[in-house]
Design an enzyme around this catalytic site. Structure first.
Site, PDB file in Angstrom:
ATOM      1  N   THR A 174     -52.343   0.535   5.258  1.00  0.00           N
ATOM      2  CA  THR A 174     -51.690  -0.709   5.621  1.00  0.00           C
ATOM      3  C   THR A 174     -50.415  -0.255   6.534  1.00  0.00           C
ATOM      4  O   THR A 174     -49.543   0.180   5.797  1.00  0.00           O
ATOM      5  CB  THR A 174     -51.234  -1.453   4.470  1.00  0.00           C
ATOM      6  OG1 THR A 174     -52.193  -1.787   3.671  1.00  0.00           O
ATOM      7  CG2 THR A 174     -50.645  -2.832   5.004  1.00  0.00           C
ATOM      8  N   HIS A 186     -49.494 -12.544 -44.169  1.00  0.00           N
ATOM      9  CA  HIS A 186     -49.839 -11.990 -42.741  1.00  0.00           C
ATOM     10  C   HIS A 186     -50.274 -13.129 -41.937  1.00  0.00           C
ATOM     11  O   HIS A 186     -50.722 -14.200 -42.157  1.00  0.00           O
ATOM     12  CB  HIS A 186     -51.329 -11.307 -43.062  1.00  0.00           C
ATOM     13  CG  HIS A 186     -51.463 -10.136 -43.964  1.00  0.00           C
ATOM     14  ND1 HIS A 186     -51.467 -10.139 -45.338  1.00  0.00           N
ATOM     15  CD2 HIS A 186     -51.299  -8.874 -43.592  1.00  0.00           C
ATOM     16  CE1 HIS A 186     -51.436  -9.115 -45.966  1.00  0.00           C
ATOM     17  NE2 HIS A 186     -51.290  -8.106 -45.100  1.00  0.00           N
ATOM     18  N   SER A 192     -50.618   7.702 -22.527  1.00  0.00           N
ATOM     19  CA  SER A 192     -49.817   8.384 -21.689  1.00  0.00           C
ATOM     20  C   SER A 192     -49.674   9.794 -21.965  1.00  0.00           C
ATOM     21  O   SER A 192     -49.445   9.809 -23.419  1.00  0.00           O
ATOM     22  CB  SER A 192     -48.529   7.702 -21.416  1.00  0.00           C
ATOM     23  OG  SER A 192     -47.281   8.389 -21.028  1.00  0.00           O
ATOM     24  N   TYR A 207     -52.716  13.819 -10.703  1.00  0.00           N
ATOM     25  CA  TYR A 207     -52.975  14.762 -11.529  1.00  0.00           C
ATOM     26  C   TYR A 207     -53.955  14.472 -12.636  1.00  0.00           C
ATOM     27  O   TYR A 207     -53.970  15.074 -13.645  1.00  0.00           O
ATOM     28  CB  TYR A 207     -51.556  14.975 -12.017  1.00  0.00           C
ATOM     29  CG  TYR A 207     -51.019  14.059 -13.054  1.00  0.00           C
ATOM     30  CD1 TYR A 207     -50.354  13.210 -12.402  1.00  0.00           C
ATOM     31  CD2 TYR A 207     -51.039  13.983 -14.273  1.00  0.00           C
ATOM     32  CE1 TYR A 207     -49.574  12.125 -12.947  1.00  0.00           C
ATOM     33  CE2 TYR A 207     -50.345  12.910 -15.187  1.00  0.00           C
ATOM     34  CZ  TYR A 207     -49.773  12.124 -14.504  1.00  0.00           C
ATOM     35  OH  TYR A 207     -49.207  11.052 -15.106  1.00  0.00           O
ATOM     36  N   LYS A 261     -43.988  -8.278 -48.515  1.00  0.00           N
ATOM     37  CA  LYS A 261     -44.889  -7.590 -47.528  1.00  0.00           C
ATOM     38  C   LYS A 261     -45.216  -8.668 -46.320  1.00  0.00           C
ATOM     39  O   LYS A 261     -46.042  -9.399 -46.643  1.00  0.00           O
ATOM     40  CB  LYS A 261     -46.102  -6.954 -47.957  1.00  0.00           C
ATOM     41  CG  LYS A 261     -46.733  -5.990 -46.767  1.00  0.00           C
ATOM     42  CD  LYS A 261     -48.288  -5.867 -47.287  1.00  0.00           C
ATOM     43  CE  LYS A 261     -49.015  -5.326 -46.317  1.00  0.00           C
ATOM     44  NZ  LYS A 261     -50.457  -5.087 -46.374  1.00  0.00           N
ATOM     45  N   LYS A 314     -41.017   0.202 -12.164  1.00  0.00           N
ATOM     46  CA  LYS A 314     -39.963   1.039 -11.789  1.00  0.00           C
ATOM     47  C   LYS A 314     -38.604   0.405 -10.816  1.00  0.00           C
ATOM     48  O   LYS A 314     -37.675   0.764 -10.893  1.00  0.00           O
ATOM     49  CB  LYS A 314     -40.522   2.251 -10.864  1.00  0.00           C
ATOM     50  CG  LYS A 314     -41.380   3.135 -11.739  1.00  0.00           C
ATOM     51  CD  LYS A 314     -41.703   4.546 -10.708  1.00  0.00           C
ATOM     52  CE  LYS A 314     -42.659   5.302 -11.676  1.00  0.00           C
ATOM     53  NZ  LYS A 314     -43.328   6.359 -11.191  1.00  0.00           N
TER      54      LYS A 314
END
Ligand code: NAP
Length: 531
Positions: A412, A135, A256, A474, A161, A312
């Site tokens: 603005t 780990h 989300s 929303y 592992k 975006k």
């Protein structure tokens, strides 16, 4: 490649036998396919307690399920500090008591004395298997492939592992590569919020185990998801190596609504597709790296993305720069919220990529459907758009494209002026809302959004009966602006309708077929009410 079964494993992390018994019952009812008895969580640990617990776990259900017994070293995340000889004794006794797997830190297997004890126990119960684990809670291993080989050199029958913290989603790809390049039984996962997807797609990539907690409080490693989320939101029972992947890319995707909504639509259409929350922190460089990572690994089968804050504009730039296809109005808006990858068309950078903006389509569909009008009815309609950010751009583009007369009001003013110039509209400061005389008012500011639900961008006295008020916010479903608009007798359009319409449009871009917006609506309402 040999396909390995992936066991949905629930860690039992209890302080005593009674607590463990109750956790085992809950895990089995929730659909666990394997249990990990984290014996390092038991107080006053003895070998007898562990043997007794294994017997209880084996008889707890009509059909016994496999068990991993772990007694994690405190130095590697163990809950209590137990001496090494006790931990080795516990694992040896667990092998004797019929545990299918025992998990030992590979570094503690270096000791000849430990090796001898474990090997002796394994020779007496050949059905039991040894997991040798490593780990790293800080970050990636210096060389994960070398470590993987080293573990197998140490003990060729071991199940390696390897679990490390992904400090960024881009850190996960090393784990995915190792799973893709290796075969047989191995467990490779990433911890932390950025590593969440490794737990969800473990089944697609063939990790022997993925861990899920009983609830948010009982997680035994950072970023562990609950068994309920894995089964319900991510339909883990249906994931296989052929599953095609989608997801929402952004910096705040943890809560989300999109994964639940899209996965419900995929399930309804009986499509072998899975939609993930993809936490892409950082800016354009990190975004571009993520896209490159995905596109060079066609075997991951990523086929589409929703894009949200702050990527975006990055999404559009990436598609432009990598020679992809940009839908014309998306180009004009300057931001993309949907990307699709066409695996049938391979370019130098990977599958052909295309950019779209369904925010404007969702907003236009919401206006048209709620007002029961045609797009042509928007021609010459006087519209006030409040705000000049990303959503305002998309909505101004859609409205001006339909011939509406738009005035942009923004705090603005320079931003309103710039946007108005680009799309040939008027602009004003928020003070001028006093003389508002538009037929349609669209709030594209974030005012009124949770937690500031008592705020409104438009004083109630400016709302007239013959207006339609559209609030893109929303969260909450009914904002103060919409409540006051209803009181004033005006028509209203809520942001949730836009969200649903844009998600349905994305579904169409992802699959080429329609979905039922009602299903998206119902799924999101149910998810919100369960929080
Ligand atoms: P953005 O680019 O950050 O723009 C935010 C806008 O709100 C800017 O015009 C900003 O004015 C204005 N603003 C923020 N706080 C203000 C305040 N206290 N007083 C006055 N103006 C304020 O955000 P965005 O991406 O456009 O998103 C805006 C909202 O749209 C989000 O909050 C979200 O609720 C909603 N949205 C809805 C959907 C849907 O599907 N329904 C989709 C995406 C977004 P300045 O320019 O002066 O800063």
């Amino acid at each position: 490649m040999i396909v390995t079964m992936t066991y949905l494993t629930v860690p039992i992390a209890a302080a005593n036998a009674d607590e463990a018994k109750s956790q085992i019952k809950t895990a089995l009812t929730a659909g666990a396919e394997m249990l990990e008895l984290r014996t390092d969580y038991l107080e006053n640990l003895t070998v007898e307690m562990v043997v007794d617990l294994i017997a209880k776990a084996k008889s707890a259900y009509k059909k016994p399920i496999p068990i991993i017994v772990t007694c994690r070293d405190h130095a590697q995340g163990g809950a209590n500090e137990y001496p090494e000889n006790l931990r080795i004794e516990v694992l040896s006794a667990a092998i004797g008591a019929g545990a299918e797997f025992v998990d030992l830190e590979y570094e503690n297997f270096f000791s000849i004395a430990n090796q001898e004890k474990i090997r002796r126990a394994l020779s007496q119960n050949p059905k039991s298997r040894l997991i040798l684990s490593a780990h790293n809670f800080e970050g990636k291993f210096p060389n994960i492939t070398k470590l993987y080989r080293h573990i197998l050199t140490l003990y060729s029958a071991a199940i390696p592992k390897l679990v490390y913290t992904a400090n960024h989603i881009n850190d996960c790809f090393e784990a995915f590569d190792l799973l893709h390049q290796s075969s047989g039984e191995r467990i490779i996962l990433c911890m932390g919020r950025a590593g969440l997807i490794s737990r969800i797609i473990a089944k697609k990539l063939g990790s022997l185990v993925t861990f899920a907690s009983l609830d948010n409080e009982s997680a035994t490693a950072p970023g562990q998801i609950t068994i309920e989320q894995l089964k319900k939101t991510f339909s883990s029972d249906s994931i296989n190596s052929e599953t095609v992947l989608y997801g929402v890319l952004g910096s705040m995707v943890y809560n989300s609504a999109s994964p639940a909504a899209h996965n419900a639509c995929f399930a309804k259409a009986e499509l072998n597709k899975l939609y993930l929350p993809l936490l892409v922190e950082g800016g354009e460089n990190e975004f571009d790296e993520f896209m490159r990572n995905v596109r060079v690994r066609s075997w991951l089968n990523f086929a589409g993305f929703s894009v949200t804050i702050p990527h975006k504009a990055n999404a559009l730039n990436y598609v432009r720069q990598s020679g992809g296809v940009v839908e014309p109005l998306t180009e004009k808006i300057g931001a993309a919220n949907t990307l699709t990858l066409d695996t049938a068309q391979i370019t130098n950078s990977g599958p052909q990529i295309s950019a779209y903006n369904t925010d404007y389509i969702g907003a236009m569909d919401a206006i048209i459907s709620k007002l029961k009008i045609d797009k042509s009815d928007l021609k010459d309609l006087s519209v006030a758009v409040l705000g000049a950010g990303g959503v305002a751009r998309a909505i101004v583009a859609g409205l001006t494209d339909a011939g509406a007369k738009v005035c942009i009001y923004n705090r603005t003013v320079e931003k309103a002026e710039k946007l108005a110039e680009e799309f040939g509209c008027d602009f004003a400061g928020l003070k001028e809302l006093e003389s508002l005389d538009a037929k349609l008012v669209v709030n594209c500011t974030s005012i009124g959004m949770e937690p500031d639900v008592d705020a409104t961008p438009l004083p109630q006295e400016y709302i007239k009966k013959d207006m339609t008020i559209f609030d893109t916010v929303y969260n909450p479903f009914e904002t103060l602006l919409l409540k006051q608009a209803k009181e004033a007798g005006a028509k209203t359009i809520d942001g949730f309708t836009m969200f649903v319409e844009q998600a349905a449009e994305q579904f169409k871009l992802f699959t080429g077929s329609q979905t039922e917006p009602k299903l998206i609506e119902k799924t999101v309402i149910k998810q919100r009410s369960s929080k």
